[in-house]
Design an enzyme around this catalytic site. Structure first.
Site, PDB file in Angstrom:
ATOM      1  N   CYS A   1       0.770  -1.246   0.000  1.00 28.51           N
ATOM      2  CA  CYS A   1       0.000   0.000   0.000  1.00 28.51           C
ATOM      3  C   CYS A   1       0.809   1.308   0.000  1.00 28.51           C
ATOM      4  O   CYS A   1       0.649   2.142  -0.887  1.00 28.51           O
ATOM      5  CB  CYS A   1      -0.903   0.032   1.222  1.00 28.51           C
TER       6      CYS A   1
ATOM      7  N   HIS B   1      -2.385   7.182   4.451  1.00 31.51           N
ATOM      8  CA  HIS B   1      -1.222   6.281   4.551  1.00 31.51           C
ATOM      9  C   HIS B   1       0.084   6.907   4.048  1.00 31.51           C
ATOM     10  O   HIS B   1       1.025   6.200   3.696  1.00 31.51           O
ATOM     11  CB  HIS B   1      -1.495   4.968   3.776  1.00 31.51           C
TER      12      HIS B   1
HETATM   13 CA    CA Z   1      -2.972  -2.322  -0.612  1.00 31.58          CA
END
Ligand code: CA
Length: 467
Positions: free
Chosen positions: A74, A132
């Site tokens: 990610c 993130h």
């Molecule tokens: Ca991911």
């Protein structure tokens, strides 16, 4: 006028005629899913999970059958996507730890996001969903070019509102506590009541409705279908036919995203913005098949891997009138191209000191450039000492590192990467190896410790965290 000038004018005429049909800078929407498998969209042949709305993008535009992200998990994948640069250029070679105290844990301030660059030519930008890219106040989306934010700063989140119990991200005792925070609207924690995916879709539609008259950039980063596997009966009821429990819930989560994509596309149509909006759809990395029940189709391995299942993702784009409808584009493209496409079409200024690694895809998609968008593409997993150099034109893929002999795959004939042909193609191996080494010269070692080194990180920082 000398002959050269006249010739140039003639050469330029058809292009300027085409461009004159575009009256304004296009809106840009990136719909990013999380851990969705290559095979889990209708346009890539999925049979058991209908995705009629995501498939509308494919029908209205182009599917990338060889569409990649720049990293198989990610955080780094998002850092590449949002800057248009290989994330190893600026030391983002690891998944960040959730550390709201640490201003260096995330996207460095030396980098510009797509929102910052588009903001220079008047775009309103909103980030929705998973961020993130740093939880420190200086790394917040509103400090990174976005004018609005709705979502969460951590690398994942639980889906049911009753589980969101933390009002302050500084109250986390372990990493996954980040999954239990109240959602944020700009800088304020809010008491959201809807299933997470539905809330993100609702905010996306509202943002578009708030911006009928001037260009916008919407970064809609769903965390579905990333774990934990959680869905409401509205969606699980659609999949009684799927026997495997994991896949049944996964299917429901994908279906919730699909409904949201439908609402968003409907809003664009109703507002008459469809023809002036580029909509990208992709997953941030391949599916972790055993973990969330995803399916990467014919591709080998999945999330975390540099085999195709980790980095080749479901990927499509629509821009009616500018990109042909119903097209499948087979040459290799990468998520970094989204940035280049958006800034080129918006005529936004780029800093010469920060070269971007993508290309404007529009000329390739409308047929005005029949070449390959990328001569070479590269990947690195620093901690695993694992490298890929891929030739965009031929489909040769060289895999090196990990104490293995170099392996070479011919992706055009061997999508499943079953046959290593390195011993038969020594010249190709040598050439790609050289290209890889050249590329590595411009890359930086990771500038922060990652999730897998979090115990060491806590010790160095003196943070009292349980895990
Ligand atoms: Ca991911």
């Amino acid at each position: 006028m000398d002959r050269l000038c006249r010739l140039l004018l003639i050469l330029l005429l058809p292009i300027s005629a085409l461009q004159s049909q575009k009256t304004e800078a296009p809106n840009v929407i990136i719909i990013l899913t999380d851990d969705q498998g290559y095979g889990d969209v209708g346009f890539n042949g999925c049979k058991d999970i209908p995705t009629p709305n995501i498939d509308r993008i494919a029908r209205n535009g182009t599917v990338f059958s060889n569409g990649y992200v720049s990293y198989p998990v990610c955080g780094p994948s998002r850092a590449g996507l949002i800057t248009g640069r290989y994330q190893d250029r600026f030391g983002f070679g690891r998944n960040p730890v959730l550390a709201p105290e640490d201003s260096t844990m995330g996207l460095p301030l030396t980098e510009q996001t797509l929102a910052t660059v588009l903001g220079k030519v008047g775009y309103q930008s909103m980030a929705i969903g998973k961020w993130h890219l740093g939880a420190h106040p200086t790394l917040h989306p509103l400090k990174r070019g976005f004018s609005e934010f709705f979502g969460f700063l951590s690398g994942g989140h639980r889906y049911f509102p009753k589980e969101w119990v933390l009002w302050d991200i500084n109250d986390i005792e372990k990493q996954n506590d980040g999954y239990r925070t109240k959602l944020m609207s700009d800088y304020t924690r809010v008491d959201e009541k809807e299933y997470l995916t539905d809330a993100l879709s609702r905010e996306a539609v509202k943002f578009v409705q708030r911006n009928p008259d001037h260009p916008f950039f919407l970064y809609l980063a769903y965390n579905a279908p990333h774990g934990p596997l959680q869905a409401t009966p509205k969606y699980t009821d659609r999949f009684a036919h799927i026997k495997n429990k994991k896949r049944r819930t996964y299917a429901a989560m994908v279906s919730a995203v699909d409904d949201g994509v439908g609402h968003l596309l409907d809003a664009l149509e109703k507002m008459g913005l469809e023809d002036n909006t580029i909509v990208f759809f992709l997953s941030d990395n391949g599916g972790p098949e055993k973990k969330n029940g995803s399916d990467n189709g014919p591709l080998k391995e999945g999330k975390g891997s540099l085999f195709e299942g980790g980095v080749r993702v479901p990927f499509a784009v629509q821009w009616p009138g500018q990109i042909p409808a119903g097209q499948v584009y087979e040459k290799a493209v990468i998520s970094l191209d989204i940035f280049a496409t958006a800034v080129s079409e918006a005529s936004a200024p780029i800093r010469a000191s920060h070269p971007y690694d993508g290309v404007n895809l529009i000329p390739y998609l409308n047929g005005s450039d029949t070449g390959s968008p990328h001569e070479y593409l590269f990947w690195r997993k620093f901690d695993q000492n694992w490298y890929i150099a891929q030739e965009g034109t031929s489909g040769w893929k060289l895999m090196t590192g990990q104490k293995n002999e170099p392996r070479l795959f011919d992706l055009k004939l061997d999508i499943g990467e079953e046959t290593d042909i390195a011993s038969r193609k020594k010249k190709v191996v040598k050439k790609l190896n050289k290209k890889q080494q050249d590329w590595l010269m411009s890359m930086k070692d990771p500038s922060f410790l990652g999730l897998s080194q979090r115990k060491e990180y806590y010790r160095i920082k003196g943070y009292k965290r349980k895990e």
